[in-house]
Design an enzyme around this catalytic site. Structure first.
Site: not given
Length: 138
Positions: A87-89
């Site tokens: 996951y990222c932002a």
């Protein structure tokens, strides 16, 4: 006829194959939260954002490994069949996809957590700011 039905819906068998295929590539925040809190944590959750973002708040239990640092030696401690969830932002960020590409190139099973941190927060789930998970795999 509306713009919705102007193009016919796919036959049910095709729809089943398509939507099942989507879930082979991604999961969502609720499913990750449920797995983490119900004892069904059978994957490694990778936060692939930068150090400042990780320090500001991350999902408890996530390992911090920015997508640009995903290399075989950093994954050596995990058995070959370990599923990784990146996951990222959020939807506006392609870091989770970049991480998934790196993991797939290394022969690792991988899914993306759709929505990223933005989706996690939107679901009302808490973030952790403790640094115990900071560096992840050596």
């Amino acid at each position: 006829m509306s713009i919705v039905t102007e193009i016919a819906a796919a036959p049910p068998a095709s729809a089943l194959a398509h939507f099942t295929s989507l879930l082979a590539f991604e999961t969502d925040c609720w499913d990750v939260h449920h797995a983490l809190t119900s004892g069904q944590h059978d994957f490694v959750l990778l936060d692939v954002r930068g150090p400042a973002q990780f320090e500001a708040g991350h999902i408890a239990g996530a390992i911090h490994l920015p997508h640009g640092k995903i290399i075989a030696s950093k994954l050596a401690q995990f058995p070959a069949g370990t599923v990784f969830v990146t996951y990222c932002a959020g939807p506006h960020c392609n870091g989770a996809t970049r991480a998934a590409i790196r993991l797939a190139r290394l022969g690792r099973p991988v899914k993306i957590m759709a929505g990223g941190i933005t989706g996690w927060i939107d679901e009302g789930f808490a973030l952790d700011s403790r640094m115990s998970a900071e560096e992840g795999p050596a």
